[in-house]
Write a protein that holds these residues in place. Structure first.
Motif, PDB file in Angstrom:
ATOM      1  N   VAL A 317      78.130  -2.504  -3.334  1.00 50.40           N
ATOM      2  CA  VAL A 317      79.337  -3.512  -3.448  1.00 50.40           C
ATOM      3  C   VAL A 317      80.335  -2.880  -2.566  1.00 50.40           C
ATOM      4  O   VAL A 317      81.203  -3.643  -1.856  1.00 50.40           O
ATOM      5  N   ARG A 318      80.440  -1.537  -2.465  1.00 48.01           N
ATOM      6  CA  ARG A 318      81.656  -1.011  -1.500  1.00 48.01           C
ATOM      7  C   ARG A 318      81.181  -1.380  -0.029  1.00 48.01           C
ATOM      8  O   ARG A 318      82.042  -1.835   0.792  1.00 48.01           O
ATOM      9  N   ARG A 319      79.936  -1.229   0.276  1.00 49.20           N
ATOM     10  CA  ARG A 319      79.673  -1.538   1.708  1.00 49.20           C
ATOM     11  C   ARG A 319      79.903  -3.095   1.743  1.00 49.20           C
ATOM     12  O   ARG A 319      80.344  -3.405   2.907  1.00 49.20           O
ATOM     13  N   LYS A 371      77.861   1.509  11.060  1.00 55.10           N
ATOM     14  CA  LYS A 371      76.852   0.733  10.182  1.00 55.10           C
ATOM     15  C   LYS A 371      77.452  -0.178   9.193  1.00 55.10           C
ATOM     16  O   LYS A 371      76.773  -1.279   9.081  1.00 55.10           O
ATOM     17  N   TYR A 372      78.206   0.268   8.506  1.00 53.16           N
ATOM     18  CA  TYR A 372      78.856  -0.577   7.437  1.00 53.16           C
ATOM     19  C   TYR A 372      80.422  -1.152   7.565  1.00 53.16           C
ATOM     20  O   TYR A 372      81.060  -1.729   6.667  1.00 53.16           O
ATOM     21  N   THR A 373      80.849  -0.612   8.830  1.00 53.26           N
ATOM     22  CA  THR A 373      82.070  -1.335   8.932  1.00 53.26           C
ATOM     23  C   THR A 373      82.170  -2.336   9.849  1.00 53.26           C
ATOM     24  O   THR A 373      83.413  -3.176  10.011  1.00 53.26           O
ATOM     25  N   LYS A 374      81.159  -2.833  10.385  1.00 58.16           N
ATOM     26  CA  LYS A 374      80.960  -4.072  11.669  1.00 58.16           C
ATOM     27  C   LYS A 374      80.979  -5.358  10.562  1.00 58.16           C
ATOM     28  O   LYS A 374      80.600  -5.107   9.485  1.00 58.16           O
ATOM     29  N   TYR A 375      81.603  -6.282  11.200  1.00 62.84           N
ATOM     30  CA  TYR A 375      82.059  -7.446  10.448  1.00 62.84           C
ATOM     31  C   TYR A 375      80.776  -8.295  10.486  1.00 62.84           C
ATOM     32  O   TYR A 375      80.165  -8.747  11.499  1.00 62.84           O
TER      33      TYR A 375
END
Lengths: 556, 310
Positions: A317-319, A371-375
């Motif tokens: 969920v956070r990702r 890894k998880y901050t790319k749009y």
């Protein structure tokens, strides 16, 4: 008849006062103008500042403007030279002894205050004790924690004299710590560890630092004719500075300009060499000749309240939240103020690998960071649904509150985030934009679902950011918890504190966990946009967020 | 007259006391602390800081301490400017604001009265329409828009005036102009309406019948009688100019007092908030007092004390 007289008298007085005021100050203004123009050729650097100096007492300064000006006129043990710490009043960068608990600083003998007194070890002892003394009311005294007894002294539990500092002789200053402080050297370049001239401080008492008459200087410049809350002030080269020959610019003129359009007008009319741009002005000037940005050591991140909302305990969920945000658009289109995308809670450009000074901490951890901050809205949706399934919330609707500041930029930012995050199925956000102080209070008391939180580094080290989200941190408003992360942070501060290589590895590993888990979702690093005249050289922000004005050059 | 003024001064002090008290308690209800670094202070550190500043005491005790200090003329020291005394702070930033405010008011009222009078005398002519247009423009264009325009054209493009910064009297011209337009327009509107009324009254006819010229009639009778309502609004307008100059001060980077007030509220700088509130109240009340005295001078029918005068 009477009225006519009154009227005539009134008009006469009015016109007279115009004329009088005109006469009295026009003479002074013309002489001032002459002075400025003649000095231009003579290397005067004119800079716009966004606010006034609030104090020149290094024990009391809390804001960057006061710190910057203290940095211009005072010299501490060390001073940055580019990205590295270099000796200043100390003659070398000291390695600690006694398991990292004792620092013995040899001091240079040619350093002088502007009143002629030599700068001695006692000046450090005096200043440091004064800062931790609760009666001084220093809001930064907590930064002394780790120096023997500092914490107890600031809490009023131990006498001020028990602070772990000692003047071995006039030119040897010794500091004893109660636990190793791995970033101690970086601290020694900061304003709150500057020395003070005891004679001067005692002479002026509480008035010390409230105007330039109450000050003596041991740094590259002298602050002149500053009355305490002036909108403009001047710093002149200090000829009695031990390293005066290295100082290039003879005079710096600071001018508070709050309106960015005015700043640009002044810059384009050559009344300013460097003008700060804010808001829409920054967007308009982007790409024009002289435009540039500086990265500040502040990061902004999105924190989700796990105590209030069970679903945020789920990493997917956070990702999903994090991947829903187009950070590039946020920084360039929405903010446009010079802020840059950041994939880490840690600010970039402040800390570098101890074995390879070219490697930035944030860049070194960017593989997990990206890894998880790319749009990727499609992937975000998948992760969101996966997360909801894992927590047994499939198909549910969530009406949540996004808390933010009430400044123009913060409001635009909240609206943008709302638009982006609501693309996740079932997520509805209500915006709550409140004054800064209310935002802080509400965040700390857990009265929010999502909040945009910001942190400005106290000292240039990743640990200052990483400790924000440990279990016991009062800044961990979202209450994210991870045992492994906490253990690594702790290890870097204890077992590995004296081993720079191992410590660096601990912090990188901790950062990787935080990135993988998206304990908080990093958004961007604060930036400032400037217009700078071509003649200004070498004006760059050091890792401690200060400009080293002694290194700046003017080349016409 | 003296008795009247003494009585007014007594009321002034009483009002001040009430204003100060109300402000004090309202201010204490604002969330947050006056510490600029409060987001980095732990609960424990905050407690120690509050203790050092005496902010942990009950509010009524803080109130009594503050009021007692006030009686001795001590406004306390500012939080945002560590250890800087509030009175020094106000005084050092007062001069530019006062200069700009006074110039704007003088310019605004003199031109406003003239514009309004011309407008009324030439009622329904093109002069009147033009004057009306000018005043509507003046009321609807905010001073900060005007400030930006003046700065761009007169300073940046034509280089007649300094763009900004506080460097002598020349720097005060553009901000004064920007601020003068709104009172000018309002005063002109009032003046016109009133003067049109007056010009239609019997005594004007009488004056004409006596053989006075148009000009004599206007100056002797019409102008004087039209000024009463104008004087009424000059008081509040002046106070407005002083408090409302903040944005204009920002545009021209003037080290004035206006922005200091806003900043002190944003940062919970209690002593500065109190000092400036009291200061502004005094200005406002003095303006009202002057207005009343002016009434008496302009209109002999108004006697401020009904029984006191024999």
């Amino acid at each position: 008849m009477k009225l006519k007289k009154v009227l005539i008298a009134g008009v006469t007085i009015a016109l007279g006062s115009f004329a009088l005021v005109g006469c009295s100050s026009s003479s002074s203004s013309s002489s001032k103008t002459k002075e400025t123009t003649s000095n231009n050729a003579n290397s005067v650097l004119r800079i716009s500042e966004k606010d006034v100096i609030s104090t020149m007492d290094s024990s009391l300064a809390t804001d960057t403007i006061s710190s910057q000006n203290l940095n211009n006129v005072m010299d501490g043990l060390y001073r940055y030279k580019g990205k590295t710490i270099a000796p200043a009043i100390a003659t070398k960068v000291v390695k600690p002894t006694n398991n990292g608990l004792t620092y013995t600083f040899p001091l240079r003998k040619d350093a002088k205050w502007s009143n002629g007194d030599p700068v001695t070890a006692n000046d450090f002892v005096f200043a440091w004790k004064r800062t931790v003394n609760p009666e001084t009311k220093s809001q930064y005294a907590y930064i002394y924690e780790g120096i023997a007894n500092a914490k107890d002294i600031t809490a009023g539990k131990k006498p001020v004299d028990s602070l772990g500092v000692k003047a071995i002789d006039d030119h040897t200053f010794e500091v004893t710590l109660e636990k190793p402080i791995p970033y101690f050297s970086q601290l020694m370049s900061a304003a709150f560890f500057f020395p003070q001239n005891e004679k001067t401080v005692n002479k002026w008492g509480k008035q010390y630092g409230t105007n330039s008459d109450t000050l003596v200087f041991n740094g590259p410049y002298k602050l002149v004719n500053w009355k305490g809350s002036d909108n403009s002030w001047t710093e002149e080269k200090n000829d009695s500075y031990w390293n005066a020959k290295s100082v290039n610019v003879k005079k710096i003129q600071y001018q508070v300009v709050k309106d960015p359009t005015t700043a640009v007008n002044l810059y384009q009319s050559n009344k300013l060499d460097r003008a700060l741009l804010t808001g829409d002005t920054a967007k308009q000037m982007k790409g024009s000749d002289g435009y540039g940005i500086t990265k500040k050591s502040s990061t902004f991140y999105l924190s989700a309240n796990q105590q209030k909302n069970e679903i945020f305990k789920n990493a997917n969920v956070r990702r999903a939240l994090s991947m829903s945000v187009n950070r590039k658009q946020l920084t360039s289109k929405v903010l446009g103020d010079g802020s840059t995308v950041n994939n880490s809670i840690v600010a970039s450009n402040i800390a570098f690998d101890p074995n390879d000074k070219t490697k930035d901490f944030v860049k070194e951890t960017s593989s997990t960071g990206d890894k998880y901050t790319k749009y990727d809205p499609a992937e975000a949706k998948k992760l969101w649904e996966k997360g909801l399934k894992e927590t047994g919330n499939t198909g549910k609707t969530f009406n949540l509150v996004l808390l933010g500041d009430d400044t123009d930029n913060a409001k635009k930012q909240s609206e943008f985030l709302q638009n982006q995050l609501e693309k996740l199925p079932g997520l509805k956000l209500t915006l709550s934009n409140v004054p800064f102080k209310s935002r802080l209070t509400r965040a700390k008391s857990g009265d929010f679902d999502l909040v945009v939180y910001a942190w400005n580094a106290d000292f240039p080290d990743p640990i200052n950011f990483l400790t924000l989200v440990t279990k016991d941190s009062s800044y961990n408003v979202g209450k994210w918890e991870n045992e492994k992360f906490d253990a690594l942070v702790d290890k870097s501060l204890t077992d590995d504190a004296n081993n720079p290589t191992k410590r660096w590895k601990d912090m990188m590993d901790a950062q990787d966990i935080l990135n993988e888990e998206q304990g908080v979702a990093p958004l961007y690093q604060l930036g400032e946009a400037w217009m700078t005249n071509k003649r200004v050289k070498n004006m760059t922000l050091n890792p401690g967020s200060m400009y080293d004005m002694n290194l700046v050059e003017l080349k016409d | 007259m003296t008795k009247y003024i003494l009585k007014r001064i007594f009321y002034l002090l009483l009002t001040l006391f009430i204003v100060a008290s109300v402000t004090f308690f309202m201010m204490k209800m604002m969330p947050g602390t006056p510490f600029t670094n409060q987001d980095k202070l732990s609960a424990e550190q905050l407690k120690i800081m509050n203790q050092q500043y005496g902010l942990n005491k009950p509010i009524w005790q803080q109130y009594i301490t503050y009021m007692l200090n006030l009686l001795h003329g001590d406004f306390g020291t500012s939080f945002q400017f560590n250890n800087q005394s509030v009175s020094t702070l106000i005084i050092s930033r007062l001069k530019p604001s006062m200069l700009i405010g006074a110039q704007a008011m003088i310019l605004g009222s003199v031109l406003g009265i003239i514009l309004g009078a011309i407008s009324a005398i030439n009622k329904n002519s093109w002069v009147d329409s033009l004057a009306t247009f000018v005043s509507i423009l003046g009321i609807s264009v905010p001073s900060f828009v005007l400030g930006v325009l003046l700065q761009f054209y007169l300073a940046f493009k034509m280089k007649i005036f300094p763009i900004a910064l506080w460097d002598g009297w020349r720097s005060s011209i553009l901000p004064s102009l920007a601020l003068a337009v709104s009172p000018l327009a309002q005063i002109a509107r009032f003046m016109r309406t009133e003067m049109v009324d007056v010009l239609n009254s019997d005594y004007i006819e009488l004056s004409k019948a006596k053989g006075n010229t148009k000009w004599q009639t206007v100056v002797k009778h019409a102008l004087r009688n039209s000024l009463i309502p104008v004087i009424t609004i000059i008081g509040p307008l002046t106070a407005n100019i002083l408090t409302g100059s903040m944005v204009v001060e920002n545009i021209f980077s003037i080290p004035g007092i206006g922005e200091q007030f806003v900043k002190s509220i944003m940062t919970n700088d209690y002593p500065t908030i109190m000092g400036l509130t009291i200061f502004y109240s005094v200005i406002f009340m003095i303006m009202l007092l002057i207005t009343d005295i002016l009434y008496m001078i302009v209109d002999p029918r108004i006697r401020l004390t009904s029984k006191g005068r024999k």
